[in-house]
Design a protein around this motif. Structure first.
Motif, PDB file in Angstrom:
ATOM      1  N   VAL A 559     -16.682 -26.312  18.618  1.00 42.74           N
ATOM      2  CA  VAL A 559     -17.088 -26.146  17.215  1.00 42.74           C
ATOM      3  C   VAL A 559     -16.160 -25.142  16.558  1.00 42.74           C
ATOM      4  O   VAL A 559     -15.968 -24.036  17.067  1.00 42.74           O
ATOM      5  CB  VAL A 559     -18.544 -25.654  17.108  1.00 42.74           C
ATOM      6  N   GLY A 560     -15.592 -25.520  15.422  1.00 40.29           N
ATOM      7  CA  GLY A 560     -14.771 -24.583  14.668  1.00 40.29           C
ATOM      8  C   GLY A 560     -13.309 -24.960  14.638  1.00 40.29           C
ATOM      9  O   GLY A 560     -12.938 -26.115  14.860  1.00 40.29           O
ATOM     10  N   ASN A 561     -12.456 -23.974  14.389  1.00 42.04           N
ATOM     11  CA  ASN A 561     -11.024 -24.189  14.257  1.00 42.04           C
ATOM     12  C   ASN A 561     -10.334 -23.981  15.599  1.00 42.04           C
ATOM     13  O   ASN A 561     -10.755 -23.157  16.409  1.00 42.04           O
ATOM     14  CB  ASN A 561     -10.448 -23.237  13.213  1.00 42.04           C
ATOM     15  N   LEU A 562      -9.255 -24.718  15.815  1.00 41.98           N
ATOM     16  CA  LEU A 562      -8.590 -24.714  17.107  1.00 41.98           C
ATOM     17  C   LEU A 562      -7.088 -24.850  16.917  1.00 41.98           C
ATOM     18  O   LEU A 562      -6.630 -25.544  16.003  1.00 41.98           O
ATOM     19  CB  LEU A 562      -9.130 -25.872  17.968  1.00 41.98           C
ATOM     20  N   SER A 563      -6.318 -24.213  17.802  1.00 40.11           N
ATOM     21  CA  SER A 563      -4.860 -24.275  17.705  1.00 40.11           C
ATOM     22  C   SER A 563      -4.293 -25.548  18.323  1.00 40.11           C
ATOM     23  O   SER A 563      -3.117 -25.860  18.139  1.00 40.11           O
ATOM     24  CB  SER A 563      -4.243 -23.060  18.407  1.00 40.11           C
TER      25      SER A 563
END
Length: 679
Positions: A559-563
């Motif tokens: 869940v959320g932002n990822l590189s």
């Protein structure tokens, strides 16, 4: 002869008094004991007692203080900053404590705990059955016990975090469910939590003492010679204290001196006294060696080395030389002088006798509530947003709802009693522009980092700015983890009077009620979460996990932002706290691979929802997870650690102990109150 005022016992005939007696005996004939007024040296065996001594009475004296707790746990107490400011030399009771103090640049010397071997000694073997019969203890059972207090003060329902009563309950329950013929022996005051828990789980036990539902402290404190007999009837003394929480415990020395078999978690002096195979890093590691001892008595081989360790380094006679060495170092210890206040800091008021009398009448009312108005300086954002923002929103709600505080945002004027500044995440120009030239500020500065460790060296100037603000305005500093504090000291920077306070989640949102039941017959659900797409948040590890996960056995959600771009895992966008909490409760295991993370709010939220954690062993992760999960340092360790979590899932889940927002807010409030009072 040096004139010494020795203080710190509590007249309860328990651990502090025992420490006072052994230090007094070891110093006898080496110094002259005098009252506080005539002393050249003040030696306190208890930091809290040192913190409470009148500051004026200490000026010009050299000060020594014994460290009774693990250093990280001690630094989480608001009063620790007073003791740290006053003591010129610290007596550490374990090698780990010396290392922790050294990491902070604080002078410390090892003087081990001592045990009175005229009280704790081996009894004749034929006494064992007689004593078991006397206390109606079954003769054919494997007897496990300890004699610590279970609960936090007079709250008889809440397990004492430091002593790990909840951990003890999980270990003996697991042994009982394995079919071992165990029986538990409890004694001493405030054993209500374990008596109730053992009864509910059907684990047989005997309590030596007067059974009451009310607080039995100090009524059930036993004579120490009776404790010696209790150790002797045990098959195993089991110490389950949490790591870095205490300096002892005394039980390690008492059991070893009594020739009682003992195993312990890695806490305080345990690694200094016990054989390595009797010390575990995680309570799950107790099960196999205890099962083996029940079968073949292998722990009998540890009795001689443990007893020898006590007589070698832990008697009154043995601690004399290191204690003398500590006193020899006083030549290099400066006499205590109060730290001068900076021009902008609140000072104690010097009012008329009439004003002082009025305040004395009102002091109980005022101090019970602390400062009435607090201003939080932070750039607040509507969630979803970063962890610091989430924590401060939860702290703001708790200060208002639970403590009745008037909490303002980004205000500065004479109607504010105290200020909480969040690192550099606030409008610094506005704060410094509006600060009235003659306004004295009571400022608590919350800092993390060092920022450049997780954002890159290009942000080193933010660290410099943080420390400039800290030097200029702070009356005290909240540091978010012990790891965080050590890294700041490496920078190098010494924060103003630091107190270690972990972040906590809003338990009205992040809780375990309504969790999806754990079931090994379906796929195990793993989840990770992050607001930031910073590569140091673990994107590469999650990509590796996606490529190596057994998808027939596991599910994986991020869940959320990822590189990194994920192909198979379920990647969900950032969401507000309520939605995130619902998703967390639908999963079984939380994984975090973030690096240099001082106090991961995402991890705290997952733990608060009841998810055991698999964590990269870096930053403040281990402090937050404790025994509620397992670490990894290489990607290829992840599959094996996941299997271990699944195999003993219930035990890991029951040992989750996330920071409580009520406790965290109370700690912030106590510091703010002291600063507002000019203390």
């Amino acid at each position: 002869m040096l004139k010494v005022h020795l203080t710190g016992g509590d007249n309860r005939n328990w651990a502090l008094d025992e420490d006072y007696r052994t230090i007094h005996s070891a110093l006898e004939g080496r110094v002259k004991f005098v009252d506080l007024r005539h002393a050249q040296v003040v030696h306190s065996v208890y930091p809290r007692r040192l913190a409470k001594l009148p500051q004026a009475s200490l000026i010009g004296k050299q000060i020594i203080c014994n460290q009774t707790l693990g250093v990280p746990h001690f630094l989480g107490k608001p009063a620790s900053r007073y003791a740290l400011e006053r003591a010129g030399l610290w007596i550490s009771r374990s090698r780990e404590a010396v290392e922790d103090f050294n990491a902070l640049g604080i002078a410390s010397l090892l003087v081990p705990y001592a045990v009175d071997t005229s009280v704790f000694f081996p009894l004749a073997l034929d006494e064992r059955n007689r004593l078991r019969t006397k206390w109606s203890i079954p003769l054919d059972r494997y007897l496990i016990g300890n004699f610590h207090r279970d609960t936090e003060g007079a709250d008889l329902t809440r397990p004492k975090f430091m002593k790990g009563a909840d951990v003890f309950l999980e270990v003996v329950t697991a042994l009982h469910r394995l079919g071992h013929p165990i029986h538990i022996l409890l004694a001493g005051p405030r054993r209500h939590y374990l008596r109730r828990g053992l009864r509910e789980r059907g684990v047989p036990f005997t309590f030596v003492g007067t059974v009451t539902q009310d607080d039995d402290y100090p009524d059930n404190i036993l004579d120490r010679r009776v404790l010696n007999q209790l150790y002797r009837v045990l098959d195993l003394c089991l110490v389950t204290s949490r790591r870095r929480t205490e300096g002892g415990p005394h039980a390690i020395l008492e059991a070893a001196a009594s020739r009682c078999k003992i195993m312990s978690t890695r806490v305080g002096q345990a690694p200094d006294v016990l054989r390595p195979d009797c010390v575990v890093d995680h309570p799950i590691q107790f099960l196999d060696p205890i099962s083996k001892d029940i079968a073949d008595n292998w722990l009998e081989t540890t009795l001689d080395p443990h007893e020898e360790a006590v007589h070698r380094a832990h008697t009154v006679e043995a601690i004399g030389p290191p204690l003398q060495e500590a006193y020899g170092r006083l030549k290099a210890v400066a006499a205590f002088r109060p730290r001068p206040l900076r021009p902008n800091q609140v000072r104690k008021r010097r009012d008329s006798l009439w004003s002082r009398r009025v305040r004395k009448v009102l002091s109980a009312f005022v101090r019970r509530r602390g400062p009435h108005t607090v201003s939080l300086w932070h750039k607040f954002f509507q969630p979803p947003y970063g962890g610091g923002n989430q924590f401060l929103l939860a702290l703001e709600r708790c200060l208002r709802s639970r403590h009745g505080m008037d909490v303002r945002r980004n205000e500065i004027h004479r109607g504010i009693d105290a200020y909480l500044l969040n690192a550099v995440q606030f409008d610094i120009r506005k704060f410094e522009r509006r600060r009235l030239a003659r306004l004295r500020l009571a400022v608590l500065h919350r800092i993390d980092g060092p920022i450049h460790l997780y954002r890159g060296t290009q942000t080193r100037d933010l660290d410099e700015k943080t420390y400039r603000l800290n030097r200029t305005y702070a009356g005290a500093t909240v540091i978010q983890s012990f790891w965080n504090l050590k890294e700041i000291v490496k920078f190098p920077y010494q924060p103003v009077l630091p107190v270690v306070v972990h972040n906590a989640a809003d338990r009205a949102i992040f809780h375990g009620a309504g969790r999806s039941p754990f079931d090994r017959n379906r796929r195990i659900r793993i989840i990770a979460s992050s607001w930031s797409a910073n590569p140091r948040k673990g994107g590469a590890v999650y990509k590796w996990l996606e490529e190596h996960l057994d998808w027939e056995r596991y599910e994986f959600t991020v869940v959320g932002n990822l590189s990194e771009e994920l192909d198979i895992a379920n990647h969900m966008p950032p969401m507000n706290s309520e939605s995130l909490a619902e998703v967390l409760r639908q999963h079984d295991i939380y994984i975090t691979a973030s690096r240099h993370d001082p106090c991961s709010n995402a991890l705290v939220e997952a733990l608060s929802c009841g998810l055991p954690a698999l964590y990269y062993d870096d930053g403040g992760h281990s402090e937050l997870v404790g025994y509620g999960g397992l670490p990894f340092t290489r990607n290829d360790e992840i599959p094996g650690q996941l299997e271990r979590l699944v195999a003993s899932y219930e035990m890991f889940q029951h040992m989750i102990a996330p920071p409580d927002m009520g406790d965290v807010a109370a700690t912030y409030l106590e510091i703010l109150r002291d600063l507002a009072d000019g203390r």
